[in-house]
Every structure is written in structure tokens, then in C-alpha cells.
Design a protein around this motif. Sequence first.
Motif, PDB file in Angstrom:
ATOM      1  N   ASN A 225      -5.136  14.368  31.462  1.00  0.00           N
ATOM      2  CA  ASN A 225      -4.200  15.480  31.289  1.00  0.00           C
ATOM      3  C   ASN A 225      -3.475  15.804  32.594  1.00  0.00           C
ATOM      4  N   LEU A 226      -4.219  15.883  33.686  1.00  0.00           N
ATOM      5  CA  LEU A 226      -3.587  16.175  34.975  1.00  0.00           C
ATOM      6  C   LEU A 226      -2.603  15.071  35.353  1.00  0.00           C
ATOM      7  N   ALA A 227      -2.964  13.831  35.039  1.00  0.00           N
ATOM      8  CA  ALA A 227      -2.071  12.708  35.349  1.00  0.00           C
ATOM      9  C   ALA A 227      -0.796  12.757  34.515  1.00  0.00           C
ATOM     10  N   ALA A 228      -0.867  13.383  33.328  1.00  0.00           N
ATOM     11  CA  ALA A 228       0.296  13.442  32.441  1.00  0.00           C
ATOM     12  C   ALA A 228       1.263  14.562  32.789  1.00  0.00           C
ATOM     13  N   LEU A 229       0.838  15.493  33.652  1.00  0.00           N
ATOM     14  CA  LEU A 229       1.676  16.646  33.973  1.00  0.00           C
ATOM     15  C   LEU A 229       2.728  16.320  35.028  1.00  0.00           C
ATOM     16  N   ALA A 230       3.896  16.933  34.869  1.00  0.00           N
ATOM     17  CA  ALA A 230       4.934  16.898  35.903  1.00  0.00           C
ATOM     18  C   ALA A 230       4.579  17.892  37.003  1.00  0.00           C
ATOM     19  N   PRO A 231       5.174  17.783  38.176  1.00  0.00           N
ATOM     20  CA  PRO A 231       4.950  18.804  39.204  1.00  0.00           C
ATOM     21  C   PRO A 231       5.263  20.197  38.651  1.00  0.00           C
ATOM     22  N   GLY A 232       4.370  21.145  38.932  1.00  0.00           N
ATOM     23  CA  GLY A 232       4.533  22.494  38.409  1.00  0.00           C
ATOM     24  C   GLY A 232       4.028  22.661  36.992  1.00  0.00           C
ATOM     25  N   GLY A 233       3.374  21.630  36.445  1.00  0.00           N
ATOM     26  CA  GLY A 233       2.926  21.665  35.053  1.00  0.00           C
ATOM     27  C   GLY A 233       1.715  22.537  34.828  1.00  0.00           C
ATOM     28  N   ARG A 234       1.528  22.936  33.557  1.00  0.00           N
ATOM     29  CA  ARG A 234       0.425  23.812  33.177  1.00  0.00           C
ATOM     30  C   ARG A 234      -0.403  23.144  32.084  1.00  0.00           C
ATOM     31  N   LEU A 235      -1.705  23.073  32.307  1.00  0.00           N
ATOM     32  CA  LEU A 235      -2.655  22.581  31.310  1.00  0.00           C
ATOM     33  C   LEU A 235      -3.360  23.787  30.707  1.00  0.00           C
ATOM     34  N   VAL A 236      -3.169  24.007  29.406  1.00  0.00           N
ATOM     35  CA  VAL A 236      -3.793  25.139  28.726  1.00  0.00           C
ATOM     36  C   VAL A 236      -4.933  24.606  27.870  1.00  0.00           C
ATOM     37  N   GLU A 237      -6.150  25.003  28.211  1.00  0.00           N
ATOM     38  CA  GLU A 237      -7.356  24.549  27.521  1.00  0.00           C
ATOM     39  C   GLU A 237      -7.748  25.570  26.459  1.00  0.00           C
ATOM     40  N   ILE A 238      -7.804  25.126  25.182  1.00  0.00           N
ATOM     41  CA  ILE A 238      -8.170  26.039  24.102  1.00  0.00           C
ATOM     42  C   ILE A 238      -9.416  25.572  23.343  1.00  0.00           C
ATOM     43  N   GLY A 239     -10.058  24.498  23.808  1.00  0.00           N
ATOM     44  CA  GLY A 239     -11.253  24.002  23.134  1.00  0.00           C
ATOM     45  C   GLY A 239     -12.001  23.030  24.011  1.00  0.00           C
ATOM     46  N   LEU A 240     -13.238  22.740  23.598  1.00  0.00           N
ATOM     47  CA  LEU A 240     -14.117  21.912  24.424  1.00  0.00           C
ATOM     48  C   LEU A 240     -14.799  20.836  23.579  1.00  0.00           C
ATOM     49  N   MET A 241     -14.062  20.241  22.654  1.00  0.00           N
ATOM     50  CA  MET A 241     -14.665  19.219  21.794  1.00  0.00           C
ATOM     51  C   MET A 241     -15.166  18.021  22.583  1.00  0.00           C
ATOM     52  N   GLY A 242     -14.574  17.765  23.744  1.00  0.00           N
ATOM     53  CA  GLY A 242     -14.977  16.635  24.574  1.00  0.00           C
ATOM     54  C   GLY A 242     -15.799  17.034  25.775  1.00  0.00           C
ATOM     55  N   GLY A 243     -16.434  18.204  25.707  1.00  0.00           N
ATOM     56  CA  GLY A 243     -17.308  18.628  26.795  1.00  0.00           C
ATOM     57  C   GLY A 243     -16.698  19.706  27.669  1.00  0.00           C
ATOM     58  N   ALA A 244     -17.580  20.421  28.394  1.00  0.00           N
ATOM     59  CA  ALA A 244     -17.152  21.561  29.201  1.00  0.00           C
ATOM     60  C   ALA A 244     -17.174  21.293  30.701  1.00  0.00           C
ATOM     61  N   ALA A 245     -17.906  20.298  31.153  1.00  0.00           N
ATOM     62  CA  ALA A 245     -18.071  20.062  32.587  1.00  0.00           C
ATOM     63  C   ALA A 245     -17.394  18.765  33.008  1.00  0.00           C
ATOM     64  N   ALA A 246     -16.562  18.855  34.047  1.00  0.00           N
ATOM     65  CA  ALA A 246     -15.875  17.675  34.574  1.00  0.00           C
ATOM     66  C   ALA A 246     -15.591  17.889  36.052  1.00  0.00           C
ATOM     67  N   GLU A 247     -15.445  16.786  36.779  1.00  0.00           N
ATOM     68  CA  GLU A 247     -15.096  16.872  38.197  1.00  0.00           C
ATOM     69  C   GLU A 247     -13.597  17.029  38.334  1.00  0.00           C
TER      70      GLU A 247
END
Length: 327
Positions: A225-247
Motif C-alpha cells: 500500500n505504501l509503495a502504491a501511494l503518490a507523494p502526499g498520499g493517504r492510506l486509510v485503514e478500515i479493517g484488519l483481515m490480513g493482520g494487525a501487526a506489521a513493520e
Amino acid sequence: MRAILVREPGDERVLVVGDAPRPPLGAADVRIRVRTAGVNRADLLQRQGLYPPPPGASPILGLECAGELIEVGPAAHGLAPGQRVMALLAGGGYAEEAVVHHGSVLPVPDGMTDEEAGGFPEVFLTAFSNLFMPRLGHLAPGETALVHGGGGGVGTAAIRLLREAGHRVIVTAGSEAKCRRCLELGATAAIDYRTEDFAARARELTGGGVDVILDHIGARYLAANLAALAPGGRLVEIGLMGGAAAELNLAQLLLRRLAVIGSTLRSRSNEDKAAIVEGFRARFGAALARGALRPVVDRVLPLEQAAEAHRLMQASEHFGKIVLRVA
């Protein structure tokens, strides 16, 4: 009243039809005779004991419903018994009656069926608030969104809202058939996440990345997701189907001015929900009234088949909304 009860946390077989007390009516509340109720993935989590209702909310499953007003509290303004309405709930939709604060209610427009209305509030208000409202996605004119799960309830609602507002919308979906249906619904592009690198494809389609991502997967998708964002982009998380903890590499956020925003709708205050409903009416009320905004209803099942509805949703054997007919 008749309602779907959860015998104990578990799979869909723990759902049974039983008797439940009628919910009490507060001064600012309305009582709805429920005709239909939408099924959402949060219902499956609650059934498993993983997503308890907020304090004071009904323990009965169901985050949205549609029906007829049969009682209106003295402080519930602008609504009257006999009116067709649809409502955003913190719980209680899988029952013959539901009580909700009047600020979470929308009148059902002429021409919208009970089945469509029952599957409207949760997904359209989730998509609207997280894509358009300040401090969340806050899409600006000309910006592009990436929506995961384009064939789901929130995904199909997001496609319609984004196209109505004039935004490019890229979606991911789990099959060629679902991608094709997303395109027919109005998506600018659809990526099969089972066979394609969605981050690389999103950058290719946009020439540098998308501005907002609406994601319900969580940890498993964070890096992409971070790799898909343009500069200044916003990632809005509304669920955790793939887990809650990540580096998380914070350098990416700093260097590219990215934002990661968490958001839930169910636990918001009555005042917050009323503001979302009013914001939606101001931005999209005219489109709703003319019939441009309708949920995609995959199928309608009787209340007694709530277990089958949950099985179908768990297996992702649907496109759009699964709706229960209560009355």
C-alpha cells in the motif's frame, strides 16, 4: 420480538432465530419496524466473539437496516411515524425492531427498494466518510483512489461515489469476473490481486501512485500500500483481515509525506455519526434522490437463513451486498 441470536461464539451454525426484548426508546431515538438488514463482515467477527458491540449498543448483530418508523422520541426532529427510512446502527439490525439515534437515519428515496435500502447505510457512509471527509481520505478534485475489495459492499459503494464525484477509481478484486463487473460498475481500472502486483500496476496506471487508498486488509498489505501511494498520499485503514501487526519504515512516511490513518464507524459517537450523515446528504443527497446511488444487491435471503448469508460472505461468494429480509 423475533431476532437472530448467537448461542455462543463460533461459526455460522451458532446463529439461531429466537425471542429478544424490544429495545428501549430514548428521547432522541426512533423505533424502526425492520423490513431488511444488510450483512457486513463486522457481523461475522462479532459472531466469532472478535468484535464486541460498543458500550450501550444492542448485542444483536446488524449494522444497518431499512423499514418503517413506528415511534419517534420527543427530541428526534424531522422524522415522523410511517416514514420509510434506512439507518446506520451500532447493532440490532437482525431483528423485527431496531432503535437508533435520529441523527443516524436517512429517508429512503422514491424508487429505492427495501432490499436496496437495507444494504445502503453502512457501506455508503463508510466509503463516503473515509474517502471524502477531512482528517481521513479528504480527496481533492483530480485525485485518484485505490479501493481494495472492489467487489464487496464498501468497494461497490466506493466505485459509485467516486465516479459520481468525478474521481478516477482503481480497485482490486479476487477474480477476472469480479474485475470485469467492477469495470462495468464504473471503475477506471481493476486489478486481480491474485495474479498481479497491485502496487506496481497502480503506479503504472497513474504515472506515480494514487492519492488515497481505502484498505480493509491491514498488515499483509501495508508495504505494498505504501509503495502504491503518490507523494502526499493517504492510506486509510478500515479493517484488519490480513493482520494487525506489521513493520513500518517511517522513512517512507517522512520522505514522501505519507499518512497512515485508522478509522472505524461503529464506535463513533451519535454526534459524529450525525455529522457524517449530514455531510453525505450535503455532498451526495441530490444523486441519492435521483437514483444514481444504489447498492449492488447480490442476493436477498430470509432472516431465518442468516447462517447461510454468513457462509456466503465468509467464502466471498458474492458481488456487492447480501441482504436479509426480516418482515
